[in-house]
Design a protein around this motif. Structure first.
Motif, short mmCIF file in Angstrom:
data_model
loop_
_atom_site.label_atom_id
_atom_site.label_comp_id
_atom_site.label_asym_id
_atom_site.label_seq_id
_atom_site.Cartn_x
_atom_site.Cartn_y
_atom_site.Cartn_z
N GLN A 77 30.86 -22.96 -26.35
CA GLN A 77 32.23 -23.23 -25.69
C GLN A 77 32.29 -24.82 -25.94
OE1 GLN A 77 32.69 -22.40 -21.49
NE2 GLN A 77 30.50 -22.44 -21.41
N PHE A 78 33.58 -25.39 -26.21
CA PHE A 78 33.86 -26.75 -26.29
C PHE A 78 34.94 -27.09 -25.67
CE2 PHE A 78 31.55 -25.30 -30.01
CZ PHE A 78 30.39 -25.82 -30.27
N ASP A 79 35.07 -28.56 -25.17
CA ASP A 79 36.57 -29.05 -24.72
C ASP A 79 37.60 -28.66 -25.88
OD1 ASP A 79 35.32 -29.55 -22.32
OD2 ASP A 79 35.23 -31.60 -22.52
N ALA A 80 37.27 -29.08 -26.93
CA ALA A 80 38.44 -29.15 -27.91
C ALA A 80 37.78 -28.24 -29.14
CB ALA A 80 38.87 -30.54 -28.27
N VAL A 81 38.57 -27.62 -29.92
CA VAL A 81 38.46 -26.76 -31.21
C VAL A 81 39.42 -27.32 -32.10
CG1 VAL A 81 38.49 -24.67 -32.22
CG2 VAL A 81 37.13 -24.80 -30.02
N VAL A 82 38.94 -27.62 -33.51
CA VAL A 82 39.81 -27.99 -34.43
C VAL A 82 39.64 -26.79 -35.39
CG1 VAL A 82 40.40 -29.80 -36.23
CG2 VAL A 82 39.30 -30.19 -33.89
N LEU A 83 40.71 -26.39 -35.91
CA LEU A 83 40.62 -25.07 -36.86
C LEU A 83 41.55 -25.59 -38.24
CD1 LEU A 83 41.23 -22.23 -34.39
CD2 LEU A 83 39.06 -22.70 -35.55
N PRO A 84 40.89 -26.27 -39.15
CA PRO A 84 41.66 -26.57 -40.47
C PRO A 84 41.66 -25.43 -41.31
CG PRO A 84 39.55 -27.26 -40.27
CD PRO A 84 39.58 -26.59 -39.20
N GLY A 85 42.54 -25.66 -42.32
CA GLY A 85 42.34 -24.72 -43.52
C GLY A 85 43.15 -23.42 -43.19
N LEU A 86 44.05 -23.43 -42.27
CA LEU A 86 44.93 -22.25 -41.86
C LEU A 86 46.12 -21.97 -42.64
CD1 LEU A 86 44.75 -22.83 -38.05
CD2 LEU A 86 43.20 -21.26 -39.43
N ILE A 87 45.62 -21.40 -43.85
CA ILE A 87 46.58 -20.84 -45.04
C ILE A 87 46.40 -19.44 -45.40
CG2 ILE A 87 47.33 -21.80 -47.46
CD1 ILE A 87 45.86 -24.26 -46.89
N GLU A 88 47.47 -18.83 -45.71
CA GLU A 88 47.30 -17.49 -46.30
C GLU A 88 46.41 -17.54 -47.84
OE1 GLU A 88 48.49 -14.44 -45.56
OE2 GLU A 88 48.70 -15.28 -43.45
N GLY A 89 45.34 -16.97 -47.55
CA GLY A 89 44.22 -16.75 -49.01
C GLY A 89 43.18 -17.45 -48.54
N ILE A 90 43.12 -18.40 -47.40
CA ILE A 90 41.87 -18.85 -46.72
C ILE A 90 41.70 -17.78 -45.66
CG2 ILE A 90 40.84 -20.79 -46.02
CD1 ILE A 90 42.09 -22.55 -47.82
N GLU B 80 30.43 -34.77 -28.66
CA GLU B 80 29.83 -33.65 -28.85
C GLU B 80 30.64 -32.43 -28.31
OE1 GLU B 80 28.28 -35.72 -25.11
OE2 GLU B 80 29.02 -36.07 -26.86
N GLU B 81 31.62 -32.61 -27.46
CA GLU B 81 32.42 -31.47 -26.70
C GLU B 81 33.68 -30.95 -27.80
OE1 GLU B 81 32.26 -29.46 -24.71
OE2 GLU B 81 30.73 -30.12 -23.47
#
Length: 609
Positions: free
Chosen positions: A523-536, A345-346
């Protein structure tokens, strides 16, 4: 009960300055700067020493989630919403403090009272207006454009960039609202602004009741509220305490703008105070977030003086397919999460919007048996009363061990609304506690129909009557009425059980899957950021003439920088950046524009530090 003096002494120098400030003040508060605690202590200080009863203050914020947080924190100081304290959204302030008291005196339209259009009702009227004009588009897209148009009209700003059909649809829609004796949420603010501007006797009455106006997240609340504030400043001696961060303006699509907060902070009659310390993140995370936000204009944010760990940033190359972004979460991110002992949950997995990437992530999480809570899939309104009822529902069949909800959490909220309605004393008495325990802690079957349970708890606690007795709780009353109606036989929620309702609101033991916009304020202990592509992220416009993707216009790039910044700065300990060189768009075409510039900027900054 929290001791005000002791809590004040825990603040840093800038926070104490903000609390002591006796005039109009703008507090520029970056991520993790303790702005909520500062604001709560400011309110407690004003009510204990500066504002004499029966006068009080109005505290406005962006959404109901924040209202709930403020209500709980203020309760720790023995402060509850009521006649002296208006705690609510901008819409509830405009409705309950301006339209309802003065509407029938100003306009025949409101002579029979104020009727608020339900979401479905407003949507139906909008679609009728679109049909009349001949506008064949998705109504939700049109509604977003019309929100910006309405706010520009209300603020007397330029509307030349809007299509004539949009203007015509808006005119027909507003006419329909008036004909049916309704106001929607935007009309609440529009009418309130008109009253304040045109009726010179109204602003002094507001200032007499509320000599202080406290506003949280000022940058997100839009031009009409800014116009109300500046009009009150011109016509009365009301004092304003506004807190916000221009860098976290992410609701541009509704007409929000960082310029409104900047304009307020630059006024001669305002003092501006900046909160420098970030108590959430370590030095490395702070440096990384600022690299993507403003590569050429570094902010002077610093970690808390006693912060030891610097935080971690992982760069994960998912190559050339969105499927790889999803599998990277389960195959590379999750082992790192487990190795660090971070509870599910974090962990927050943040995405821009619904589409292929979200579908792939959900599929991958299910296949690997990783529990998650997809917030946008919630079937129930996100409002304080509903969240409280979900807590109560869980306790009713699972006991006090239901996740992290305590009996005092349940008691505190009910006492706050009962106090606002004038049906209980400043502290919960035995009678009130007995009613709550009878309603909530009597064991129920998880399969009990939700409609039956809602009827029981409404009857035992007189919930609808209590909410009806407090004008500032009208939003909650209307939400509860709508929920009860939707649970009737044959309605959308007519087959739902008590367990369905309770589990929808729980996140303990499940990672949070939500949008970048919905992550704000959390706020969270961990953050995941997918889809980091130019155009998105950032977006890139398609040029039909050259048949290629161009550079994002400066306003679009600035908006996307702020959105990425908000998502990144939710992290306390670690951020996972999942990037790639290309993706296949929703039309099946390959888009190869390289990794997001935000990833490259962060990588350069961290490599050089």
């Amino acid at each position: 009960m929290r001791d005000l003096h002791r809590e004040y002494e825990r603040l840093n120098h800038e926070q104490k300055e903000a609390v002591r400030s006796s005039g109009n003040t703008v507090v520029l508060a970056g991520p993790g700067s303790g702005k909520t605690e500062t604001l709560v202590i400011k309110i407690a200080h004003l009510l204990s020493s500066d504002i004499r009863a029966p006068r009080g203050l109005a505290c406005l914020t962006y959404n109901n989630d924040t209202v709930k947080e403020f209500r709980n924190r203020l309760a720790g100081f023995g402060i509850h919403p009521g006649r002296r304290v208006l705690l609510g959204t901008v819409h509830s302030f405009c409705l309950n403090c301006i339209l309802r008291p003065f509407g029938s005196l100003v306009s025949e339209r409101f002579s029979g009272g104020i009727r608020v259009a339900a979401e479905k009702q407003a949507g139906s009227l909008l679609e009728q207006a679109m049909d009349q004009v001949g506008l064949n588009e998705t109504s939700s897209w049109v509604a977003t454009r019309l929100t910006r148009l309405r706010r520009r009209i209300d603020c007397r700003e330029d509307i030349s960039g809007f299509a004539e059909t949009d203007i015509q649809v808006l005119e027909r829609y507003r006419e329909s609202l008036e004909t049916n004796g309704l106001v929607d949420f935007e009309e609440m603010v529009s009418s309130a602004l008109r009253f304040v501007r045109e009726e010179d006797w109204i602003p002094p009455l507001l200032a007499a009741r509320f000599p202080w106006l406290i506003i949280d997240e000022y940058q997100d609340l839009g031009g009409p509220l800014h116009s109300i504030v500046t009009t009150l400043l011109e016509k009365t001696d009301i004092r304003v305490f506004a807190v916000g961060d221009p860098d976290q303006t992410i609701y541009d699509f509704t007409g929000a703008s960082p310029e409104y907060l900047r304009a307020l902070s630059e006024r001669d009659d305002f003092r501006s105070i900046s909160l420098r310390f970030n108590y959430r993140s370590g030095r490395r995370l702070i440096a990384a977030s600022q690299a993507a936000l403003a590569p050429s204009e570094p902010r002077d944010y610093q970690p808390a003086p006693d912060r030891q760990d610097e935080g971690e940033v992982f760069f994960i190359n998912a190559n050339d397919a969105l499927e790889n972004h999803a599998s990277a979460i389960t195959e590379q991110v999750w082992p790192e999460i487990r190795a660090r002992g971070i509870p599910p949950e974090e962990v927050a997995i943040l995405y821009r919007q619904k589409g292929t990437l979200l579908t792939l992530i959900q599929k991958s999480l299910v296949e690997e048996d990783i529990p998650f809570h997809a917030e946008r899939d919630s079937r129930y309104p996100r409002a304080p009363i509903v969240q409280w009822l979900q807590d109560c529902a869980g306790i009713s069949f699972a006991g006090t061990d239901f996740d992290d909800v305590t009996s005092e959490d349940v008691m505190r909220y009910f006492h706050a609304i009962a106090f606002a309605a004038g049906t209980t004393e400043i502290e919960p008495d035995l009678s009130l506690r007995t009613r709550v325990y009878e309603a909530v802690f009597s064991e129920k079957s998880p399969d009990m129909p939700l409609s039956e349970w809602l009827g029981e708890i409404d009857s035992t606690l007189s919930l609808t009557q209590i909410l009806s007795a407090a004008p500032e709780l009208s939003d909650d009353r209307e939400t509860l009425s709508g929920l009860i109606a939707d649970c009737a036989k044959g309605k959308p929620l007519g087959t739902h059980s008590l367990q369905d309702f309770a589990r929808d609101g729980r996140v303990k033991g499940r990672t949070v899957l939500t949008t970048l916009h919905s992550s704000k304020g959390r706020q969270f202990d961990a953050v995941v950021l997918p889809g980091l592509i130019e155009g998105i992220l950032p977006r890139r416009p398609w040029n039909r003439d050259t048949r290629s993707y161009g550079e994002p216009p400066p306003p679009v790039l600035s908006e996307d920088r702020r959105l990425f910044y908000v998502g990144f700065t939710r992290a306390r300990k670690v951020v996972f950046l999942i990037f790639g060189n290309s993706f296949t768009n929703d039309r099946g075409y390959a888009v190869t524009l390289g990794a997001s510039r935000f990833v490259k900027e962060i990588h350069r900054r961290l490599r050089s530090s």
